[in-house]
Every structure is written in C-alpha cells, then in structure tokens.
Write an enzyme that holds these catalytic residues in place. Structure first.
Site, short mmCIF file in Angstrom:
data_model
loop_
_atom_site.label_atom_id
_atom_site.label_comp_id
_atom_site.label_asym_id
_atom_site.label_seq_id
_atom_site.Cartn_x
_atom_site.Cartn_y
_atom_site.Cartn_z
CG ASP A 121 -1.78 -1.15 1.34
OD1 ASP A 121 -1.52 -2.21 0.65
OD2 ASP A 121 -2.50 -1.25 2.40
CD GLU A 170 0.18 -6.56 9.15
OE1 GLU A 170 -0.23 -6.06 10.20
OE2 GLU A 170 -0.46 -5.95 8.10
C1 GLC Z 1 -2.78 -4.74 4.07
C2 GLC Z 1 -1.49 -5.06 3.11
C3 GLC Z 1 -2.30 -5.89 1.97
C4 GLC Z 1 -2.97 -7.14 2.83
C5 GLC Z 1 -3.88 -6.48 3.66
C6 GLC Z 1 -4.66 -7.74 4.68
O1 GLC Z 1 -3.79 -3.81 3.46
O2 GLC Z 1 -0.96 -3.91 2.66
O3 GLC Z 1 -1.27 -6.16 1.26
O4 GLC Z 1 -3.54 -7.93 1.89
O5 GLC Z 1 -3.50 -5.67 4.66
O6 GLC Z 1 -3.62 -8.33 5.30
#
Ligand code: GLC
Length: 420
Positions: free
Chosen positions: A163, A390
């Site tokens: 993102d 994460e």
């Molecule tokens: C965030 C991350 C994305 C992921 C999501 C859920 O938005 O940037 O890559 O899919 O979280 O984990």
C-alpha cells in the site's frame, strides 16, 4: 519445531470464519482479502484440502460479472473497518471493494495440485475454479491493458498489496485531496500509528477510491480517469507467473489456453521496456503523469519468480539482490536501507514481509539453489524466533503490525512442509 507447525495450523483455524479466513484475529482486518486468501489456501492444503478449496471458492463467490475479483469481501458488515462496505458501495452477491489485488490464485492452485491427491468431486470443483480464474485474468488483459502493451496497470496503490510503498510516492503526490473529506480511520487505533501509513496517504487513498466510486467502478472509464495509473514491475511479474501457471492448469483440464498464451508472449516481448539499460535497473511507469519510477524495492525482484527467460537479467537481479540489505540481521527489507525513503518500521517502507521473501525464495530455486536455501532458512528463522507476525524490522527482527497473521502462518507451513 513440530509445535510451531501445529501452532501455524491453529492460527489459520483460529482466524477462520464461515468459509473464509481473516488476515488476523485482532480488529485490524475484519474481512476477506484477495491475495491473503491465496496464501492462506496454500497453508490449508497441508492439512485440509477442502478448507483450501473452500477459501478460494468463497473468494470467487465475490467475483464481479465482468470478471474482476475484489481486493476485499465484506462478509461481516458490522465492523469498524474503514473504508467499509458502505464507503465502497459495490459488490456482486457479496459486498466488496471496487478494486483488485495481485492475482496469485492460479499459482496457488497449481502448487496445490502438484502435491495433492485430488478426488473426483474436488476435480470438478477445481475445473470450475479454473474457469473463474481465467475470466479474472481476461479482465486484467482487457481492462488494465487496453493498449495491448503486455503490461497491466494498477489504478490504486492498494491494488499492489504494498500500500504505502515509496514506489507510489511521486504519483500519489500528484493526487489532489478531495475537499471536505470526512472519514474515520480505524487501523491506527489498533496498531502503533508510527508503523502505519500517514494520514495524508490515507486522504489520497480515499480520494482515489471516491473518484472510482463516482464512475461506478466502470472498468473502461476507470483506466482513463483514475487519479492513479501505474505499471509496476512486481505486480506484472506476479501476473506473468500467474498466466504461465494458468496455462498449465487450462492444459490439464483441456480448456482453451490460446488467449492467455498470446498474452504471455506479448508480456515477454515487452517486459524489458521496464529496464533501464544505462542505470541497469528496473523501473515502474507512472502512466498518469508519464514518469518513470526508480525505487529500490524488493518487489522489483519478483521477476525472478516469473521465471523470465533471460539469463543475463536473472544473473543481474541475483547480484543486486545479494546487496539489497546484506549488512542487516534479517532480510529482505521491503526497501533498500540506504535509500532515502527507507523507514525501518513503517509498513511497506522498510520492514521484512514474509510473502515477499516467499516469492523470492521460489524464484531463486531453479536459478541459485544455494541462495534460495539461505532465503528459506533465514525466513524460517525470523518466524521461529519472533512468531507469526505481519512484518518485522530488518535490523533486529522486532515484530510489528498484527500478530497471529494468517499468511505468515500459511507460508511457514509451505516453507517447512513443501517437499518440492
Ligand atoms: C494491508 C496490506 C495488504 C493485505 C491486507 C490484509 O492492506 O497492505 O497487502 O492484503 O492488509 O492483510
């Protein structure tokens, strides 16, 4: 580390809801995410093939009529997440977002098929899945590459899955934030805001989304009028690999593969247009502002994963990869640490992400076996030391973001249990 394998399985099961799995069990991501579900399905395939297929089926239940598979499906509408289903205001059968994410389903399904005994009813199910994935890929080809360049665009940074990567800094700076924007972020109440995107980034994410909503996510119009339109190296690498894997699947099930094959050829012929021969580096292309983007992002190495047929390029990528953050205790940092945009703890601007390591590990296997083994070992090490988080600091391994993170657990299972 047998108990950690069990813990990984429990993490997935603990995050599982009716037919789909949350990225984590805290309040950060209370929905189904597209590429998360791909990784998660791979994890399930080591102990429950039906859960793996169900995860994919549920995601594809949210596929739009035109073929797009949304980046989020809001099965549960009663959450604090923003932007929630009313903010997006779209979806087919299931409330969803109006944009997509890296298409990894074909690749995941091939991985699953390669190592499992499949019964008859599962085979029938898989054939249906493959047809839907084909429709998804054709949507990309038709609407995200209307000029037939062999390379597809993303129309929102969220579509990349990384993102707030510095890759998007320049194109994002050009996005004029909507006046009187009103919304409430929830993510930075759950997680330390220093580890999350800035508010100004969020203002722009929401502005781009609102513009897409105003044209009802019409894919033709969106390509032309989105405030953001970028051809990205990492994203196109994932798509190239997925197209190759899709052809393999179509072949296996006697389905027509000519269109996808044709597109693979076009991609192969044009990928090196993203290579700067003088600077000896790849760049992403900001189509909206007609600018090249040079950021030393780990995602540029996803081309290794695509098995690009060019030894010289692959050797060069491996050489650079070895220098990406070789002085640090943990790799790979999402951004090269000596770059001005690097931030050790801020989300996609520095931390180590397990899915990035996984792409690169897979990509190295048939090119530099020694290095691939090293990447695998180091990736396993950070998870075994710190848990299923994460993301992690490349300096000291500090775990950040969500814990009980599904794709970290799922990919741990693949790294430990995949015998290929
Ligand atoms: C965030 C991350 C994305 C992921 C999501 C859920 O938005 O940037 O890559 O899919 O979280 O984990």
């Amino acid at each position: 580390m047998k108990h950690l394998i069990n813990k990984a399985k429990k993490t997935l099961l603990g995050n599982r809801r009716r037919g789909y799995t949350l990225p984590t069990n805290n309040k950060l991501y209370p929905a189904q995410w597209n590429w998360d579900s791909g990784f998660i399905a791979l994890g399930y395939s080591y102990f429950n093939l039906n859960f793996a297929l169900k995860e994919i089926n549920t995601l594809l239940d949210g596929q739009w009529k035109d073929g797009m598979v949304p980046h989020i499906l809001f099965h549960d509408t009663n959450t604090n997440y923003y932007p929630n289903y009313t903010a997006w205001n779209c979806g087919n059968k299931i409330h969803s977002s109006g944009i997509t994410q890296p298409p990894i389903l074909a690749t995941i399904l091939k991985e699953i098929l390669d190592k499992n005994k499949i019964n008859k009813s599962q085979l029938l199910n898989i054939k249906k899945i493959i047809k839907k994935i084909k429709k998804y890929h054709e949507w990309f080809i038709k609407f995200r590459d209307p000029k037939k360049t062999g390379l597809v665009s993303i129309l929102h940074p969220w579509e990349s899955g990384y993102d707030n990567s510095p890759i998007w800094d320049d194109p994002m700076e050009k996005v004029k934030i909507e006046k009187n924007l009103k919304y409430k972020r929830a993510d930075n109440k759950v997680i330390n805001p220093d580890h999350r995107p800035h508010n100004i980034d969020y203002d722009r994410y929401v502005t781009i989304k609102n513009n897409l909503r105003s044209i009802k996510y019409n894919p033709k119009k969106a390509y032309k009028s989105s405030f953001f339109n970028v051809v990205d190296v990492g994203f196109n690498s994932i798509f190239l690999k997925a197209n190759k894997d899709l052809v393999y699947l179509l072949d296996k099930f006697n389905l027509d593969k000519s269109k996808i094959n044709k597109y693979i050829k076009l991609t192969k012929n044009n990928f090196l247009k993203l290579y700067d021969k003088r600077k000896k580096t790849f760049f992403s292309k900001d189509l909206k502002n007609k600018k090249k983007i040079y950021i030393p992002s780990i995602t540029n190495y996803f081309l290794l994963f695509a098995d690009f047929d060019d030894d010289k390029i692959n050797r060069k990528l491996i050489k650079d990869l070895k220098k990406h953050n070789y002085k640090d205790k943990y790799f790979f940092s999402s951004i090269k640490p000596n770059h001005k945009s690097f931030e050790e703890k801020r989300y996609w601007r520095g931390p180590v992400w397990i899915n990035c390591n996984w792409f690169i590990y897979k990509g190295l296997k048939n090119k530099d076996n020694l290095l691939s083994k090293k990447v695998k070992k180091k990736t396993i090490q950070i998870i075994e030391k710190k848990g299923f988080h994460e993301y992690y600091s490349c300096k000291n391994g500090q775990p950040m973001g969500a814990n009980n993170f599904s794709w970290t657990a799922a990919l741990y299972l693949d790294l430990k249990l995949n015998k290929n």
